[in-house]
Design an enzyme around this catalytic site. Sequence first.
Site, PDB file in Angstrom:
ATOM      1  N   GLU A 279       0.832  -1.201   0.000  1.00 22.05           N
ATOM      2  CA  GLU A 279       0.000   0.000   0.000  1.00 22.05           C
ATOM      3  C   GLU A 279       0.870   1.256   0.000  1.00 22.05           C
ATOM      4  O   GLU A 279       0.558   2.249  -0.675  1.00 22.05           O
ATOM      5  CB  GLU A 279      -0.930  -0.002   1.216  1.00 22.05           C
ATOM      6  CG  GLU A 279      -1.987  -1.081   1.179  1.00 22.05           C
ATOM      7  CD  GLU A 279      -2.961  -0.893   0.026  1.00 22.05           C
ATOM      8  OE1 GLU A 279      -3.436   0.236  -0.190  1.00 22.05           O
ATOM      9  OE2 GLU A 279      -3.237  -1.880  -0.689  1.00 22.05           O
ATOM     10  N   TRP A 282       1.948   1.774  -3.502  1.00 28.55           N
ATOM     11  CA  TRP A 282       0.962   2.359  -4.408  1.00 28.55           C
ATOM     12  C   TRP A 282       1.045   3.893  -4.339  1.00 28.55           C
ATOM     13  O   TRP A 282       0.982   4.583  -5.361  1.00 28.55           O
ATOM     14  CB  TRP A 282      -0.449   1.886  -4.068  1.00 28.55           C
ATOM     15  CG  TRP A 282      -1.490   2.571  -4.909  1.00 28.55           C
ATOM     16  CD1 TRP A 282      -2.300   3.606  -4.539  1.00 28.55           C
ATOM     17  CD2 TRP A 282      -1.813   2.294  -6.280  1.00 28.55           C
ATOM     18  NE1 TRP A 282      -3.104   3.990  -5.583  1.00 28.55           N
ATOM     19  CE2 TRP A 282      -2.827   3.197  -6.669  1.00 28.55           C
ATOM     20  CE3 TRP A 282      -1.342   1.364  -7.208  1.00 28.55           C
ATOM     21  CZ2 TRP A 282      -3.370   3.203  -7.940  1.00 28.55           C
ATOM     22  CZ3 TRP A 282      -1.900   1.369  -8.488  1.00 28.55           C
ATOM     23  CH2 TRP A 282      -2.896   2.283  -8.845  1.00 28.55           C
ATOM     24  N   TRP A 310     -19.485  11.075 -21.480  1.00 31.28           N
ATOM     25  CA  TRP A 310     -20.024  11.335 -20.142  1.00 31.28           C
ATOM     26  C   TRP A 310     -21.445  11.889 -20.232  1.00 31.28           C
ATOM     27  O   TRP A 310     -21.800  12.564 -21.207  1.00 31.28           O
ATOM     28  CB  TRP A 310     -19.134  12.324 -19.391  1.00 31.28           C
ATOM     29  CG  TRP A 310     -17.715  11.886 -19.218  1.00 31.28           C
ATOM     30  CD1 TRP A 310     -16.610  12.436 -19.791  1.00 31.28           C
ATOM     31  CD2 TRP A 310     -17.240  10.799 -18.423  1.00 31.28           C
ATOM     32  NE1 TRP A 310     -15.472  11.764 -19.405  1.00 31.28           N
ATOM     33  CE2 TRP A 310     -15.827  10.759 -18.559  1.00 31.28           C
ATOM     34  CE3 TRP A 310     -17.860   9.854 -17.601  1.00 31.28           C
ATOM     35  CZ2 TRP A 310     -15.038   9.816 -17.917  1.00 31.28           C
ATOM     36  CZ3 TRP A 310     -17.068   8.908 -16.949  1.00 31.28           C
ATOM     37  CH2 TRP A 310     -15.673   8.899 -17.114  1.00 31.28           C
ATOM     38  N   ASN A 345     -10.637   2.819   2.286  1.00 27.30           N
ATOM     39  CA  ASN A 345     -10.137   2.662   0.923  1.00 27.30           C
ATOM     40  C   ASN A 345     -11.036   1.777   0.057  1.00 27.30           C
ATOM     41  O   ASN A 345     -11.267   2.065  -1.121  1.00 27.30           O
ATOM     42  CB  ASN A 345      -8.718   2.086   0.938  1.00 27.30           C
ATOM     43  CG  ASN A 345      -8.107   2.058  -0.445  1.00 27.30           C
ATOM     44  OD1 ASN A 345      -7.983   3.096  -1.094  1.00 27.30           O
ATOM     45  ND2 ASN A 345      -7.731   0.878  -0.917  1.00 27.30           N
ATOM     46  N   TRP A 363     -14.715  11.414 -14.071  1.00 26.64           N
ATOM     47  CA  TRP A 363     -13.914  11.111 -12.887  1.00 26.64           C
ATOM     48  C   TRP A 363     -13.298  12.371 -12.298  1.00 26.64           C
ATOM     49  O   TRP A 363     -13.047  12.445 -11.090  1.00 26.64           O
ATOM     50  CB  TRP A 363     -12.828  10.082 -13.213  1.00 26.64           C
ATOM     51  CG  TRP A 363     -11.843  10.489 -14.292  1.00 26.64           C
ATOM     52  CD1 TRP A 363     -11.908  10.180 -15.616  1.00 26.64           C
ATOM     53  CD2 TRP A 363     -10.639  11.256 -14.118  1.00 26.64           C
ATOM     54  NE1 TRP A 363     -10.830  10.713 -16.287  1.00 26.64           N
ATOM     55  CE2 TRP A 363     -10.034  11.369 -15.395  1.00 26.64           C
ATOM     56  CE3 TRP A 363     -10.017  11.831 -13.025  1.00 26.64           C
ATOM     57  CZ2 TRP A 363      -8.835  12.055 -15.602  1.00 26.64           C
ATOM     58  CZ3 TRP A 363      -8.822  12.521 -13.216  1.00 26.64           C
ATOM     59  CH2 TRP A 363      -8.235  12.630 -14.490  1.00 26.64           C
ATOM     60  N   TRP A 386      -8.279   7.711  -9.128  1.00 25.49           N
ATOM     61  CA  TRP A 386      -9.470   7.991  -9.925  1.00 25.49           C
ATOM     62  C   TRP A 386      -9.299   7.512 -11.365  1.00 25.49           C
ATOM     63  O   TRP A 386     -10.229   6.977 -11.966  1.00 25.49           O
ATOM     64  CB  TRP A 386      -9.810   9.479  -9.873  1.00 25.49           C
ATOM     65  CG  TRP A 386     -10.672   9.797  -8.693  1.00 25.49           C
ATOM     66  CD1 TRP A 386     -10.274  10.329  -7.502  1.00 25.49           C
ATOM     67  CD2 TRP A 386     -12.075   9.560  -8.561  1.00 25.49           C
ATOM     68  NE1 TRP A 386     -11.341  10.444  -6.640  1.00 25.49           N
ATOM     69  CE2 TRP A 386     -12.461   9.982  -7.265  1.00 25.49           C
ATOM     70  CE3 TRP A 386     -13.045   9.040  -9.414  1.00 25.49           C
ATOM     71  CZ2 TRP A 386     -13.778   9.895  -6.810  1.00 25.49           C
ATOM     72  CZ3 TRP A 386     -14.357   8.951  -8.970  1.00 25.49           C
ATOM     73  CH2 TRP A 386     -14.717   9.373  -7.683  1.00 25.49           C
TER      74      TRP A 386
END
Length: 481
Positions: A279, A282, A310, A345, A363, A386
């Site tokens: 983690e 990341w 969209w 998360n 997004w 995102w």
Amino acid sequence: MTAAVIMWFRNDLRLADNVALHAAAATGAPVIPVFILDDAAPGRWRAGGASRWWLHGSLQALAESLASVRSRLILAHGPTREVLPRLAAESGAASVYCSRAYEPWAIELEADLKVSLEKSGIALKRHRGALLFEPEALRTRQGAPFQVYTPFARAAFTTGDLGTLLPPPRTLEAPKRWPTSGKLADWQLTPTKPDWASGLRTTWTPGEKAAQQRLDTFVAQDLAHYRERRDRPDIAGTSRLSPHLHHGEISPRQCWQRARAHAAAHPECANGADVFLKELLWREFSYHLLVQHPSLPEAPCREPFVRFPWKRDAEQLAAWQRGRTGYPIVDAGMRELWTTGWMHNRVRMITGSFLVKHLLQPWQDGEAWFWDTLVDADLANNATSWQWVAGSGVDAAPYFRIFNPIKQAETFDPSGDYVRKWCPELAKLPTPQIHAPWDAPADLLAAAGIELGRTYPHPIVEHKAARARALAAFESLKQAD
């Protein structure tokens, strides 16, 4: 007397394991700690409300820590390009020490300052500190930056020792005359009317001391079970270190080495430590991507997604923001975020997928909302995550992976406790119905005091229809090629 040096604090608001501060103190010269609130540099990515609330507490804590080593924190407000050279000139400083930053505007700012300060005979000395590895340090076998997380993480694990942690300075030499400092209260970083931060105050304690305590508690109590519990929002099984890391109250190296040392001494924690370190990586990977792709927060990494169809809808976006979508796990997450400035998360992934794929909202709109409401709002992590959810990033989730919010809730909130906490109007529903109240018999809804459409909203979209619409939208990109 030796000329003073300025320690320019940024997102490294700590004394321990602060490479730049350590180097400044090692000169033996007087050290002038400075923090500049620069609302011009980030452009539209000016720190959001929750981050500014946290910054207030973090600067208070840093000032107290500096006082304990016979120093003080100088506060200045304005464009860093103007403020920092002026402070250096006023104090007669010979150099400015700082931790390196990686946001696009920060990289540009450092380059400009290096030129302007050196013209005045003042050196800008940048040091690592926000990351485990500098972006130039990890490369593929072909010498290129990594674009995919898994090989990036593999390379990071095999890189070797990260070096010795640096202790906080015992004292900092003070200048004969301190520059004038602004007052933290004048910056109005905390809300007054309306005061929306009560939930933040009862949830968080900013500062280096609190960050160390959080790490201690996590390692001692949660690391052993981290692999199994980290995806459960109904259980306090995550580290909750992200806001401390973002503001630099603790270094990723401190977290990394502490977890590894504990796992070495307690083999039952090895699996949990391994997942926790991934983690951390990341977060690391996100910064490396941001350096490679400065437009990451605004534009999709994959060119076809520029043409994504969209369906902008202000009412649906507002329903999502306020936790009024009619999907309990989504609404619980958005309400947790609004109240505490943080969201689990797993639920971030569920709510993000719902906005992008069920509602077909851009997004970037979700990213902007998280930026304003998260106490751990981190440009690199926010943008990368995102884009991962949207399928537009360099290392993205497959576009056809559309989280079913009901199944996700049943898997990761099996007893419904998370939903009951954040959607109290549903609290009396039995567990089998709590994640899909629209399927509950009328008598159960009545017994629980629920009137759909009044006390709790109807779903704003139907899952199967929304999934089919999203798949069609993604397929249209392939056909356009």
